[in-house]
Motif scaffolding. Structure first.
Motif, mmCIF file in Angstrom:
data_model
loop_
_atom_site.group_PDB
_atom_site.id
_atom_site.type_symbol
_atom_site.label_atom_id
_atom_site.label_comp_id
_atom_site.label_asym_id
_atom_site.label_seq_id
_atom_site.Cartn_x
_atom_site.Cartn_y
_atom_site.Cartn_z
ATOM 1 N N GLN A 65 -39.956 -3.327 7.397
ATOM 2 C CA GLN A 65 -38.500 -3.444 7.330
ATOM 3 C C GLN A 65 -37.803 -2.963 8.598
ATOM 4 N N ILE A 66 -38.572 -2.756 9.659
ATOM 5 C CA ILE A 66 -37.972 -2.329 10.918
ATOM 6 C C ILE A 66 -37.856 -3.520 11.858
ATOM 7 N N ILE A 67 -36.719 -3.617 12.532
ATOM 8 C CA ILE A 67 -36.482 -4.665 13.520
ATOM 9 C C ILE A 67 -36.000 -3.981 14.801
ATOM 10 N N VAL A 68 -36.704 -4.232 15.902
ATOM 11 C CA VAL A 68 -36.324 -3.642 17.188
ATOM 12 C C VAL A 68 -35.660 -4.722 18.037
ATOM 13 N N LEU A 69 -34.444 -4.427 18.488
ATOM 14 C CA LEU A 69 -33.705 -5.347 19.364
ATOM 15 C C LEU A 69 -33.830 -4.881 20.811
ATOM 16 N N ASP A 70 -33.929 -5.848 21.739
ATOM 17 C CA ASP A 70 -34.010 -5.456 23.139
ATOM 18 C C ASP A 70 -32.704 -4.836 23.620
ATOM 19 N N GLU A 71 -31.570 -5.384 23.138
ATOM 20 C CA GLU A 71 -30.263 -4.810 23.454
ATOM 21 C C GLU A 71 -29.223 -5.396 22.509
ATOM 22 N N LEU A 72 -28.096 -4.724 22.418
ATOM 23 C CA LEU A 72 -27.004 -5.207 21.570
ATOM 24 C C LEU A 72 -25.688 -4.806 22.211
ATOM 25 N N ASN A 73 -25.178 -5.703 23.031
ATOM 26 C CA ASN A 73 -23.923 -5.447 23.743
ATOM 27 C C ASN A 73 -22.953 -6.584 23.478
#
Length: 207
Positions: free
Chosen positions: A122-130
């Motif tokens: 249930q974990i999701i890693v995003l490279d960035e969120l801007n």
């Protein structure tokens, strides 16, 4: 070490990273997580309930009838609890329901919650969120792209007003920073979405 894919906001995989086994790969400790959830919910209680005791209700200074000779039960005040408009027995008063938890238990509970999300996928890693503007639609599209359409917790490395404000309008979506993370929000979310920059900070704090 647990390995997870890093996605962009379009849902495409850009790389894979290894998570710290000490933080994201332990055997979840259920009692510590249960205690921290109880602690969080207890701290949310306002504890403002209040009622008046017989000493605080106005009136009742005069004895309603003489002590003897009337055939009725003796009474000293019309503000005793058995009277209408009388005081409340053991009346609730403003109080704090919060309680403290040992620092080691808090740390164990946090690592257990994080590890349980990895174990359950249930974990999701995003490279960035801007975001360049305040736009709820952008966050909604990102959530859909990464496969999170229910309750989600978005963890940012630092305060980002545009992301926080844009996500606020979406039901079931919460945002947090590494220093505001709590076990309840992690366990309550169906998807734990964390920006890559925040992963390093989480490992630094809890390793």
């Amino acid at each position: 070490m647990p390995t997870v894919a890093v996605l962009n906001t379009k849902g495409a995989e850009v790389e894979k990273i290894e998570l710290s086994a000490e933080v994201f790969g332990i055997e979840p400790n259920m009692p510590s997580m249960h205690l921290m959830v109880k602690n969080y919910l207890a701290n949310q209680r306002q504890g403002t309930q209040s009622a008046l005791t017989r000493a605080e209700v106005s009136g009742g200074g005069k004895k309603p009838w003489r002590q003897k000779g009337t055939g009725r039960a003796r009474q000293g005040s019309t503000r005793a609890p058995q009277w209408t408009h009388g005081g409340i027995v053991f009346a609730p008063k403003p109080r704090s329901y919060g309680f403290s938890v040992n620092k080691k238990v808090r740390k164990l509970a946090m690592k257990s919650a994080l590890s349980s999300k990895v174990a359950d996928g249930q974990i999701i890693v995003l490279d960035e969120l801007n975001l360049t503007e305040y736009k709820t639609k952008t966050i909604a599209e990102m959530l859909k792209a990464v496969g999170s359409e229910k309750k989600a917790l978005i963890v940012l490395p630092e305060v980002n007003e545009k992301v926080i404000a844009s996500a606020k309008n979406i039901p079931g979506v919460k945002t947090a920073q590494v220093n505001t993370l709590n076990v309840y929000d992690i366990l309550n979310a169906d998807k734990f979405i964390v920006v890559k920059g925040a992963v390093a900070k989480i490992e630094e704090v809890y390793a």
